[in-house]
Motif scaffolding. Structure first.
Motif, mmCIF file in Angstrom:
data_model
loop_
_atom_site.group_PDB
_atom_site.id
_atom_site.type_symbol
_atom_site.label_atom_id
_atom_site.label_comp_id
_atom_site.label_asym_id
_atom_site.label_seq_id
_atom_site.Cartn_x
_atom_site.Cartn_y
_atom_site.Cartn_z
ATOM 1 N N GLU A 166 -5.654 4.198 2.552
ATOM 2 C CA GLU A 166 -5.262 2.886 2.001
ATOM 3 C C GLU A 166 -4.301 2.173 2.960
ATOM 4 O O GLU A 166 -4.453 0.982 3.233
ATOM 5 C CB GLU A 166 -4.605 3.055 0.631
ATOM 6 C CG GLU A 166 -4.191 1.740 0.010
ATOM 7 C CD GLU A 166 -3.456 1.897 -1.315
ATOM 8 O OE1 GLU A 166 -3.202 0.860 -1.950
ATOM 9 O OE2 GLU A 166 -3.122 3.033 -1.716
ATOM 10 N N VAL A 167 -3.326 2.891 3.489
ATOM 11 C CA VAL A 167 -2.362 2.298 4.424
ATOM 12 C C VAL A 167 -3.053 1.920 5.728
ATOM 13 O O VAL A 167 -2.805 0.849 6.286
ATOM 14 C CB VAL A 167 -1.187 3.266 4.698
ATOM 15 C CG1 VAL A 167 -0.322 2.779 5.842
ATOM 16 C CG2 VAL A 167 -0.359 3.441 3.447
ATOM 17 N N GLN A 168 -3.917 2.769 6.219
ATOM 18 C CA GLN A 168 -4.632 2.475 7.465
ATOM 19 C C GLN A 168 -5.448 1.198 7.336
ATOM 20 O O GLN A 168 -5.433 0.343 8.227
ATOM 21 C CB GLN A 168 -5.531 3.641 7.850
ATOM 22 C CG GLN A 168 -4.765 4.876 8.271
ATOM 23 C CD GLN A 168 -5.684 6.038 8.593
ATOM 24 O OE1 GLN A 168 -6.828 5.842 8.988
ATOM 25 N NE2 GLN A 168 -5.184 7.248 8.431
ATOM 26 N N ALA A 169 -6.147 1.051 6.223
ATOM 27 C CA ALA A 169 -6.976 -0.143 6.008
ATOM 28 C C ALA A 169 -6.108 -1.388 5.883
ATOM 29 O O ALA A 169 -6.423 -2.436 6.458
ATOM 30 C CB ALA A 169 -7.841 0.040 4.766
ATOM 31 N N ALA A 170 -5.004 -1.283 5.134
ATOM 32 C CA ALA A 170 -4.117 -2.433 4.952
ATOM 33 C C ALA A 170 -3.469 -2.836 6.274
ATOM 34 O O ALA A 170 -3.368 -4.023 6.595
ATOM 35 C CB ALA A 170 -3.055 -2.108 3.907
ATOM 36 N N ALA A 171 -3.032 -1.863 7.059
ATOM 37 C CA ALA A 171 -2.375 -2.154 8.339
ATOM 38 C C ALA A 171 -3.343 -2.796 9.323
ATOM 39 O O ALA A 171 -2.951 -3.655 10.113
ATOM 40 C CB ALA A 171 -1.779 -0.879 8.923
ATOM 41 N N ALA A 172 -4.595 -2.395 9.279
ATOM 42 C CA ALA A 172 -5.592 -2.956 10.191
ATOM 43 C C ALA A 172 -5.796 -4.451 9.965
ATOM 44 O O ALA A 172 -6.134 -5.177 10.895
ATOM 45 C CB ALA A 172 -6.921 -2.213 10.040
ATOM 46 N N ALA A 203 0.846 -1.192 0.000
ATOM 47 C CA ALA A 203 0.000 0.000 0.000
ATOM 48 C C ALA A 203 0.880 1.240 0.000
ATOM 49 O O ALA A 203 1.874 1.296 0.707
ATOM 50 C CB ALA A 203 -0.909 0.009 1.224
ATOM 51 N N SER A 204 0.514 2.216 -0.769
ATOM 52 C CA SER A 204 1.237 3.474 -0.828
ATOM 53 C C SER A 204 1.005 4.260 0.459
ATOM 54 O O SER A 204 -0.093 4.274 1.008
ATOM 55 C CB SER A 204 0.753 4.300 -2.021
ATOM 56 O OG SER A 204 1.278 5.615 -1.956
ATOM 57 N N SER A 205 2.050 4.938 0.916
ATOM 58 C CA SER A 205 1.931 5.735 2.137
ATOM 59 C C SER A 205 1.056 6.965 1.932
ATOM 60 O O SER A 205 0.588 7.563 2.898
ATOM 61 C CB SER A 205 3.313 6.181 2.614
ATOM 62 O OG SER A 205 3.877 7.093 1.680
ATOM 63 N N GLY A 206 0.863 7.359 0.683
ATOM 64 C CA GLY A 206 0.079 8.547 0.405
ATOM 65 C C GLY A 206 0.905 9.817 0.429
ATOM 66 O O GLY A 206 0.403 10.899 0.180
ATOM 67 N N GLY A 207 2.199 9.696 0.727
ATOM 68 C CA GLY A 207 3.086 10.853 0.769
ATOM 69 C C GLY A 207 4.088 10.816 -0.365
ATOM 70 O O GLY A 207 4.300 9.791 -0.993
ATOM 71 N N ASP A 208 4.731 11.959 -0.601
ATOM 72 C CA ASP A 208 5.716 12.016 -1.678
ATOM 73 C C ASP A 208 7.133 12.248 -1.157
ATOM 74 O O ASP A 208 8.043 12.540 -1.920
ATOM 75 C CB ASP A 208 5.338 13.101 -2.685
ATOM 76 C CG ASP A 208 5.212 14.481 -2.061
ATOM 77 O OD1 ASP A 208 5.317 14.593 -0.828
ATOM 78 O OD2 ASP A 208 5.026 15.449 -2.819
#
Length: 100
Positions: free
Chosen positions: A20-26, A3-8
Motif C-alpha cells: 500500500e505504501v509503495q503504491a501510494a509513494a509511486a 497509507a499505513s506503513s504495514g509495520g507495528d
C-alpha cells in the motif's frame, strides 16, 4: 492520501514497507515521515525519488546530541526528491541560456 506503513513499530524501514505504501509513494508528489522514530531516527537522511517532509520532536538526549539540538526541539526538514532536483537543475540551466 494516507497509507499505513504495514509495520507495528514506531520505527520504519523504508526498504520493507507494505505494498500500500509503495503504491501510494509511486504516485505521490510529497512523502511525509512523521514522528520521532519514522521522521528523525531512521529516515532523516533518506534520499527519496519524491519530495519528502520529515517532522518530529526529539525525545532522546543521544539523538539531540547527534543533531546538535536539545530534547523536545522539533525537526521540520524538507528535502526535494531526486527527480525534483533533476527538474530544478534543468530549469535553472534553461533559464540561464542566452537567447538571441
Amino acid at each position: 492520501r494516507v497509507a499505513s506503513s504495514g509495520g507495528d513499530l514506531p520505527l520504519i524501514d523504508l526498504r520493507a514497507v507494505g505494498a500500500e505504501v509503495q503504491a501510494a509513494a509511486a504516485e505521490a508528489d510529497l512523502v511525509l515521515l512523521e514522528g520521532m522514530g519514522r521522521g528523525i531516527e531512521t529516515n532523516l537522511e533518506a534520499k527519496l525519488k519524491v519530495n519528502c517532509l520529515n517532522l518530529g520532536m526529539i525525545k532522546h538526549s543521544e539523538v539531540a546530541e547527534l543533531l546538535g539540538a536539545k530534547n523536545f526541539d522539533c525537526v521540520c526538514r524538507f528535502k526535494p526528491g531526486v527527480a525534483s532536483q533533476k527538474v530544478m537543475s534543468q530549469q535553472v540551466s534553461s533559464n540561464m541560456e542566452l537567447k538571441e
